[in-house]
Design a protein around this motif. Structure first.
Motif, PDB file in Angstrom:
ATOM      1  N   THR A  11      25.775  92.307 -62.152  1.00  0.00           N
ATOM      2  CA  THR A  11      24.703  92.788 -63.029  1.00  0.00           C
ATOM      3  C   THR A  11      23.986  91.615 -63.696  1.00  0.00           C
ATOM      4  OG1 THR A  11      25.925  94.838 -63.450  1.00  0.00           O
ATOM      5  CG2 THR A  11      24.171  94.271 -64.995  1.00  0.00           C
ATOM      6  N   GLU A  12      24.738  90.619 -64.130  1.00  0.00           N
ATOM      7  CA  GLU A  12      24.120  89.446 -64.756  1.00  0.00           C
ATOM      8  C   GLU A  12      23.215  88.709 -63.774  1.00  0.00           C
ATOM      9  OE1 GLU A  12      27.551  87.353 -66.102  1.00  0.00           O
ATOM     10  OE2 GLU A  12      27.754  88.545 -67.943  1.00  0.00           O
ATOM     11  N   ILE A  13      23.638  88.612 -62.530  1.00  0.00           N
ATOM     12  CA  ILE A  13      22.823  87.967 -61.496  1.00  0.00           C
ATOM     13  C   ILE A  13      21.527  88.745 -61.275  1.00  0.00           C
ATOM     14  CG2 ILE A  13      22.713  87.514 -59.010  1.00  0.00           C
ATOM     15  CD1 ILE A  13      25.748  86.832 -59.201  1.00  0.00           C
ATOM     16  N   VAL A  14      21.638  90.063 -61.208  1.00  0.00           N
ATOM     17  CA  VAL A  14      20.459  90.903 -60.972  1.00  0.00           C
ATOM     18  C   VAL A  14      19.499  90.831 -62.161  1.00  0.00           C
ATOM     19  CG1 VAL A  14      19.661  93.263 -60.601  1.00  0.00           C
ATOM     20  CG2 VAL A  14      21.673  92.420 -59.370  1.00  0.00           C
ATOM     21  N   LEU A  15      20.029  90.806 -63.369  1.00  0.00           N
ATOM     22  CA  LEU A  15      19.166  90.695 -64.543  1.00  0.00           C
ATOM     23  C   LEU A  15      18.402  89.374 -64.551  1.00  0.00           C
ATOM     24  CD1 LEU A  15      21.488  92.194 -67.303  1.00  0.00           C
ATOM     25  CD2 LEU A  15      19.454  93.257 -66.311  1.00  0.00           C
ATOM     26  N   LEU A  16      19.060  88.301 -64.133  1.00  0.00           N
ATOM     27  CA  LEU A  16      18.374  87.012 -64.033  1.00  0.00           C
ATOM     28  C   LEU A  16      17.265  87.067 -62.986  1.00  0.00           C
ATOM     29  CD1 LEU A  16      21.310  84.446 -64.269  1.00  0.00           C
ATOM     30  CD2 LEU A  16      19.438  84.745 -65.910  1.00  0.00           C
ATOM     31  N   ALA A  17      17.550  87.711 -61.863  1.00  0.00           N
ATOM     32  CA  ALA A  17      16.517  87.861 -60.836  1.00  0.00           C
ATOM     33  C   ALA A  17      15.351  88.686 -61.355  1.00  0.00           C
ATOM     34  CB  ALA A  17      17.125  88.516 -59.593  1.00  0.00           C
ATOM     35  N   GLY A  18      15.653  89.634 -62.227  1.00  0.00           N
ATOM     36  CA  GLY A  18      14.600  90.449 -62.813  1.00  0.00           C
ATOM     37  C   GLY A  18      13.600  89.650 -63.627  1.00  0.00           C
ATOM     38  N   ASN A  19      14.047  88.527 -64.174  1.00  0.00           N
ATOM     39  CA  ASN A  19      13.115  87.660 -64.912  1.00  0.00           C
ATOM     40  C   ASN A  19      12.018  87.132 -63.993  1.00  0.00           C
ATOM     41  OD1 ASN A  19      14.619  87.999 -67.254  1.00  0.00           O
ATOM     42  ND2 ASN A  19      15.832  86.142 -66.921  1.00  0.00           N
ATOM     43  N   LEU A  20      12.382  86.841 -62.744  1.00  0.00           N
ATOM     44  CA  LEU A  20      11.387  86.367 -61.780  1.00  0.00           C
ATOM     45  C   LEU A  20      10.362  87.457 -61.478  1.00  0.00           C
ATOM     46  CD1 LEU A  20      13.694  84.493 -59.222  1.00  0.00           C
ATOM     47  CD2 LEU A  20      12.367  83.513 -61.100  1.00  0.00           C
ATOM     48  N   LEU A  21      10.866  88.699 -61.340  1.00  0.00           N
ATOM     49  CA  LEU A  21       9.959  89.801 -61.035  1.00  0.00           C
ATOM     50  C   LEU A  21       9.043  90.100 -62.221  1.00  0.00           C
ATOM     51  CD1 LEU A  21       9.367  91.698 -58.666  1.00  0.00           C
ATOM     52  CD2 LEU A  21      10.942  93.353 -59.690  1.00  0.00           C
ATOM     53  N   SER A  22       9.597  90.054 -63.431  1.00  0.00           N
ATOM     54  CA  SER A  22       8.780  90.276 -64.638  1.00  0.00           C
ATOM     55  C   SER A  22       7.703  89.211 -64.787  1.00  0.00           C
ATOM     56  CB  SER A  22       9.675  90.273 -65.882  1.00  0.00           C
ATOM     57  OG  SER A  22      10.579  91.345 -65.864  1.00  0.00           O
ATOM     58  N   ALA A  23       8.081  87.963 -64.531  1.00  0.00           N
ATOM     59  CA  ALA A  23       7.116  86.865 -64.649  1.00  0.00           C
ATOM     60  C   ALA A  23       6.002  87.015 -63.633  1.00  0.00           C
ATOM     61  CB  ALA A  23       7.826  85.524 -64.475  1.00  0.00           C
ATOM     62  N   GLU A  24       6.354  87.459 -62.431  1.00  0.00           N
ATOM     63  CA  GLU A  24       5.339  87.662 -61.399  1.00  0.00           C
ATOM     64  C   GLU A  24       4.392  88.792 -61.779  1.00  0.00           C
ATOM     65  OE1 GLU A  24       3.607  86.596 -57.659  1.00  0.00           O
ATOM     66  OE2 GLU A  24       5.050  85.606 -58.990  1.00  0.00           O
ATOM     67  N   TRP A  25       4.932  89.851 -62.383  1.00  0.00           N
ATOM     68  CA  TRP A  25       4.107  90.976 -62.835  1.00  0.00           C
ATOM     69  C   TRP A  25       3.083  90.504 -63.868  1.00  0.00           C
ATOM     70  CZ3 TRP A  25       3.163  95.994 -61.736  1.00  0.00           C
ATOM     71  CH2 TRP A  25       2.526  96.768 -62.716  1.00  0.00           C
ATOM     72  N   CYS A  26       3.505  89.589 -64.739  1.00  0.00           N
ATOM     73  CA  CYS A  26       2.648  89.123 -65.834  1.00  0.00           C
ATOM     74  C   CYS A  26       1.790  87.914 -65.451  1.00  0.00           C
ATOM     75  CB  CYS A  26       3.524  88.752 -67.037  1.00  0.00           C
ATOM     76  SG  CYS A  26       4.438  90.148 -67.743  1.00  0.00           S
ATOM     77  N   ARG A  27       1.859  87.503 -64.210  1.00  0.00           N
ATOM     78  CA  ARG A  27       1.149  86.311 -63.755  1.00  0.00           C
ATOM     79  C   ARG A  27      -0.365  86.495 -63.916  1.00  0.00           C
ATOM     80  NH1 ARG A  27      -1.089  84.815 -58.857  1.00  0.00           N
ATOM     81  NH2 ARG A  27      -1.027  82.584 -58.396  1.00  0.00           N
ATOM     82  N   PRO A  28      -1.063  85.514 -64.477  1.00  0.00           N
ATOM     83  CA  PRO A  28      -2.524  85.595 -64.559  1.00  0.00           C
ATOM     84  C   PRO A  28      -3.124  85.799 -63.165  1.00  0.00           C
ATOM     85  CG  PRO A  28      -1.712  83.789 -65.887  1.00  0.00           C
ATOM     86  CD  PRO A  28      -0.538  84.286 -65.115  1.00  0.00           C
ATOM     87  N   GLY A  29      -3.959  86.804 -63.026  1.00  0.00           N
ATOM     88  CA  GLY A  29      -4.524  87.119 -61.717  1.00  0.00           C
ATOM     89  C   GLY A  29      -3.683  88.103 -60.930  1.00  0.00           C
ATOM     90  N   GLY A  30      -2.518  88.450 -61.470  1.00  0.00           N
ATOM     91  CA  GLY A  30      -1.675  89.441 -60.816  1.00  0.00           C
ATOM     92  C   GLY A  30      -0.695  88.827 -59.835  1.00  0.00           C
ATOM     93  N   PRO A  31       0.203  89.628 -59.323  1.00  0.00           N
ATOM     94  CA  PRO A  31       1.216  89.131 -58.384  1.00  0.00           C
ATOM     95  C   PRO A  31       0.595  88.591 -57.101  1.00  0.00           C
ATOM     96  CG  PRO A  31       1.804  91.307 -59.231  1.00  0.00           C
ATOM     97  CD  PRO A  31       0.395  91.056 -59.636  1.00  0.00           C
ATOM     98  N   ARG A  32       1.262  87.603 -56.509  1.00  0.00           N
ATOM     99  CA  ARG A  32       0.818  87.029 -55.245  1.00  0.00           C
ATOM    100  C   ARG A  32       1.252  87.928 -54.085  1.00  0.00           C
ATOM    101  NH1 ARG A  32       4.429  82.122 -55.584  1.00  0.00           N
ATOM    102  NH2 ARG A  32       5.596  83.685 -56.785  1.00  0.00           N
ATOM    103  N   GLY A  33       0.385  88.070 -53.107  1.00  0.00           N
ATOM    104  CA  GLY A  33       0.719  88.840 -51.923  1.00  0.00           C
ATOM    105  C   GLY A  33      -0.296  89.938 -51.650  1.00  0.00           C
ATOM    106  N   TYR A  34      -0.039  90.676 -50.560  1.00  0.00           N
ATOM    107  CA  TYR A  34      -0.917  91.795 -50.215  1.00  0.00           C
ATOM    108  C   TYR A  34      -0.136  92.765 -49.338  1.00  0.00           C
ATOM    109  CZ  TYR A  34      -1.362  89.265 -45.787  1.00  0.00           C
ATOM    110  OH  TYR A  34      -1.079  88.613 -44.621  1.00  0.00           O
ATOM    111  N   GLY A  35      -0.617  93.998 -49.294  1.00  0.00           N
ATOM    112  CA  GLY A  35       0.044  95.018 -48.480  1.00  0.00           C
ATOM    113  C   GLY A  35       1.431  95.329 -48.994  1.00  0.00           C
TER     114      GLY A  35
END
Length: 268
Positions: A11-35
């Motif tokens: 659970t601790e590992i997954v919560l740390l990974a969640g920080n990456l996903l949250s940061a990507e969500w809040c990234r200026p211009g939005g998350p990178r990628g398409y489709g």
């Protein structure tokens, strides 16, 4: 291996990974990628793969970094961002899903949606040997065993359901249908008591559902395929395509849902 003792560090590992996903969500211009591909997906899975294999060195099945199948009794099953398409469209509710199989049976699951529309960060977990599912560190005293489709109950379906509300309402009746990103998070929310069942009407692979499947087991639920049969992971072919459709939650509700003519949604 004591899976219950593994649950906290996983659970601790997954919560740390969640920080990456949250940061990507809040990234200026939005998350990178398409489709259905976001750049952060691979970044998260690389981190998860390294950390989980350090915790328990065994087989591994991932969406982004591939599989290592040697016949080991344990296998990590990882989706770094289930619901990527919705994530890239700006819809909250995509989730990191980590499951652990023991001789092809789900024995541990952690599903974490760091960005949701109604609950804030939401982490749902369970491991075999535990008395209950946990939600954000607190025990959830909820059982699916004897629930059914009733007026006032809920069925969680994909966000595509919003485009055909009348037909989805008919197919889920007498329950209410709730459009929700991520089959992993739908199954997790069912296990935590938010609904009687969750469904995917498109093919799913092991990485999509093993984490949520474990959580359902912890809550007395099932995960059934399009024919109403239990989903299993007994071969590489089944890991690649676990089912064409799936229904997870209260056993009676899932059996009833599996019998309905969901093909009407695609013909209409």
């Amino acid at each position: 291996m004591n899976c219950l003792k593994l649950l906290k560090p996983v659970t601790e590992i997954v919560l740390l990974a969640g920080n990456l996903l949250s940061a990507e969500w809040c990234r200026p211009g939005g998350p990178r990628g398409y489709g259905d591909k976001a750049e952060v997906d691979a970044e998260i899975e690389v981190m998860l793969r390294r950390s989980l294999l350090e915790l328990l060195d065994c087989d591994f099945w991932g969406e982004e970094t591939g599989a290592r199948l040697t016949g080991h009794e344990y296998c990590w099953v990882v989706d770094p961002n289930d619901g990527t398409s919705d994530f890239l469209l700006g819809r909250k509710g995509s989730a990191i899903s980590v499951g652990l199989l023991l001789n092809t049976a789900p024995v541990l699951g952690v599903v974490y949606a760091p960005v949701t529309s109604d609950r804030g960060p939401d982490c749902i977990s369970w491991a075999i040997g535990g008395d209950s599912v946990f939600r954000n560190g607190k025990s959830v005293l909820f059982r699916l065993n004897h629930l059914n489709l009733t007026l006032g109950s809920r069925v969680l379906v994909s966000t595509a359901a919003a485009s055909k509300p009348k037909l989805n309402a008919e197919l889920c009746a007498p329950a209410e249908f709730i459009p929700t990103p991520s089959i992993a998070y739908r199954l997790a929310r069912v296990a935590a008591g938010d609904a009687v069942a969750g469904a995917s009407l498109v093919p799913v692979s092991a990485h999509d559902v093993v984490g949520g499947h474990a959580l359902l087991i912890g809550a007395g639920g099932v995960l059934l395929d399009q024919d109403g049969q239990p989903i299993s992971y007994e071969s590489e072919a089944l890991m690649m395509r676990a089912s064409l459709r799936c229904f997870g939650g209260a056993p009676d509700a899932c059996r009833e849902l599996s019998k309905r003519d969901w093909g009407r949604l695609f013909a209409a």
